[in-house]
Design an enzyme around this catalytic site. Structure first.
Site, PDB file in Angstrom:
ATOM      1  N   ASP A  11       0.867  -1.179   0.000  1.00  0.00           N
ATOM      2  CA  ASP A  11       0.000   0.000   0.000  1.00  0.00           C
ATOM      3  C   ASP A  11       0.901   1.225   0.000  1.00  0.00           C
ATOM      4  OD1 ASP A  11      -2.117   1.691   0.108  1.00  0.00           O
ATOM      5  OD2 ASP A  11      -2.914   0.992   2.016  1.00  0.00           O
ATOM      6  N   ASP A 105      -2.715   2.207  -6.192  1.00  0.00           N
ATOM      7  CA  ASP A 105      -1.614   2.222  -5.228  1.00  0.00           C
ATOM      8  C   ASP A 105      -1.619   1.034  -4.271  1.00  0.00           C
ATOM      9  OD1 ASP A 105      -3.968   3.064  -3.990  1.00  0.00           O
ATOM     10  OD2 ASP A 105      -2.893   4.285  -2.524  1.00  0.00           O
ATOM     11  N   GLU A 106      -2.337  -0.018  -4.605  1.00  0.00           N
ATOM     12  CA  GLU A 106      -2.494  -1.116  -3.651  1.00  0.00           C
ATOM     13  C   GLU A 106      -2.633  -2.436  -4.399  1.00  0.00           C
ATOM     14  OE1 GLU A 106      -5.553  -2.213   0.039  1.00  0.00           O
ATOM     15  OE2 GLU A 106      -5.938  -0.501  -1.267  1.00  0.00           O
TER      16      GLU A 106
END
Length: 488
Positions: A11, A105-106
């Site tokens: 993350d 983003d993860e």
């Protein structure tokens, strides 16, 4: 559950805000809030400096401004976020063929499937190398969680924030989870959390002690059984490499309700073009066109039209959206418009004319929702006037100066023929203020120009890492890397 912590969850830390701080040296270490900037805007991401003031994602921007009046409020720049995300996801795919992205983003990674880790030591070493590689490639930091299940890996990465790594050894799950809030568990939102609190259950340990039968009685069988298993740290879900997109859509929330029918039609056509841009960018076409209209009283109407075959033709999508709009009463005012495409496919139907003629339509209406949260359109498909979005134009009946201001939203990238690359700090009253700096440079100077300055233009974002260009001190002109640096 695995016997080794070979599931990794990455993350990125305050991703949008961190990208802006990396792009804009003057903002490093300062409160940065990314989201919609209008009265109905919503925070997409806040930097850790801004979070100290109580600002968080999904908060109305107006409330954030009251809590953090001196923060830097910027539009999202999805073009650069996607580019950075592609770099990060590329690093993950070097580790394993099983990468499950959850957002820009993860992502989850199955390290065992990639032959990268089979025990705690090799998993930790892989995680640390990944964090170093991400920083070297992007200049950003990410937090890593390692565990024997997806749920625990995600919990671990959250506990590791910011810029850390946490490995949960198999067999220690219950001990680690016990003191954590029930809100830590996936699926436990504010309503469920409050329901459990009233029953005297506030921690995961208390959830496990309550037992499966009691939880089923409190929240129902499906949710109760799942909660009990999560409280025990049990999760057998595999990492899934591909998650097929089901739809592509964009929407805008307007600062002032729209009443002019001509302006509403213009906005729908603009949204249709943006939607097709995203559709083509994903390599898809779609068969069903969807129009979303949120009216002045928060009631939301959706209308859809299904074509004979999938298309990515902007003219077809515009015409379908316009037809759908004709059946919507907008006399009371419109606060939000959206255009979407569903029924995605990897090919395009050639007979577009036949599609339009054979379309059928259906309608769905929903009642007003109390406390409905507005979603700013820039959080869906990019901001008008920003690089990667269609250039703003003067809509019928629109004030020309207001239209001009849309070319220079705060945070957008610009380039000046003399001073080089920079970004917009603000605009209004016929002026635009620009700070001239770039990734890797010291904080730059601020200069103000007329909005119609011919030497100032919108530009693409510069890369966060690596040479983006060079300054010719002799000629006093900015030249891109590899170009002739002689003065013109």
């Amino acid at each position: 559950m695995r016997t080794a912590p070979t599931i990794l969850h990455l993350d990125m830390d305050a991703f949008y805000a961190s990208v802006e701080q990396a792009s804009k040296p003057s903002l490093r270490g300062k409160a940065v809030i990314v989201g919609g900037l209008g009265p109905r805007g919503v925070v997409a991401t806040a930097s850790y400096e801004a979070r100290r003031f109580g600002v968080h994602s999904a908060m109305p921007t107006a409330q954030a401004r009251r809590l953090c009046p001196n923060g830097a409020y910027l539009i999202p720049r999805f073009l650069v976020y996607r580019e950075v995300s592609e770099v990060v996801m590329g690093l993950l795919r070097e580790l394993s063929p099983l990468v499950e992205p959850l957002s820009l983003d993860e992502a989850f990674v199955d390290l065992e499937a990639g032959g990268r880790a089979f025990d705690s030591a090799s998993a930790r070493a892989t995680g640390e190398r990944l964090r170093a590689d991400i920083t070297a490639a992007t200049g950003l930091s990410g937090s890593v969680g390692l565990a024997g299940s997806k749920m625990l890996a995600k919990v671990a990465s959250e506990e590791a924030k910011p810029n850390g790594l946490l490995l949960i050894e198999p067999g220690t799950e219950r001990e680690l989870l016990a003191p954590m809030s029930v809100r830590t568990l996936p699926g436990v939102g504010p309503a469920t959390g409050e329901h459990l609190r009233r029953a005297g259950i506030t921690t995961v340990g208390e959830l496990a002690e309550a037992g499966e039968d009691e939880l089923v009685r409190m929240v129902g069988r499906a949710h109760g059984v799942g909660l009990y298993r999560m409280a025990l740290g049990l999760d057998d879900r595999p990492v899934v490499a591909e998650r097929d997109a089901k739809s592509v859509s964009v929407e805008d929330t307007f600062d002032v309700d729209l009443h002019d029918r001509v302006r509403i039609r213009y906005e729908v056509q603009r949204l249709a073009d943006r939607c097709v841009g995203r559709l083509r960018g994903s390599g898809h076409s779609g068969r069903t066109i969807v129009l979303k209209v949120r009216r002045y009283d928060f009631s939301t109407l959706t209308r859809s039209e299904t074509l004979r075959g999938p298309t990515d033709d902007p003219a077809v999508v515009r015409e379908a959206a316009a037809r759908l709009l004709e059946g919507v009463d907008t006399t009371g005012g419109v606060r939000l418009l959206g255009v979407g495409v569903t029924g995605l496919a990897d090919y395009t139907q050639e007979d577009l004319f036949a599609q339009a003629l054979g379309a059928g339509a259906e309608e769905e209406a929903t009642a007003p929702q109390d406390g409905a949260r507005e979603t700013d359109g820039t959080a869906v498909g990019g901001a008008p006037g920003a690089p990667g979005a269609p250039e703003a134009a003067v809509a019928p009946g629109e004030d020309p100066q207001a239209a001009a201001a849309r070319h220079w939203p705060a945070g957008s990238d610009v380039r000046h023929a003399v001073y080089g690359p920079g970004w917009v700090q603000g605009s209004g009253v016929g002026r635009v203020t620009v700070r001239f700096e770039q990734p890797g440079s010291p904080p730059g100077r601020v200069r103000t120009f007329r909005m119609d300055d011919p030497e100032l233009e919108a530009s693409d974002p510069l890369p966060l890492v690596g040479p983006a260009g060079q300054w010719s001190s002799g000629g006093g002109r900015w030249k891109s890397a590899g170009s002739d640096t002689s003065s013109p």
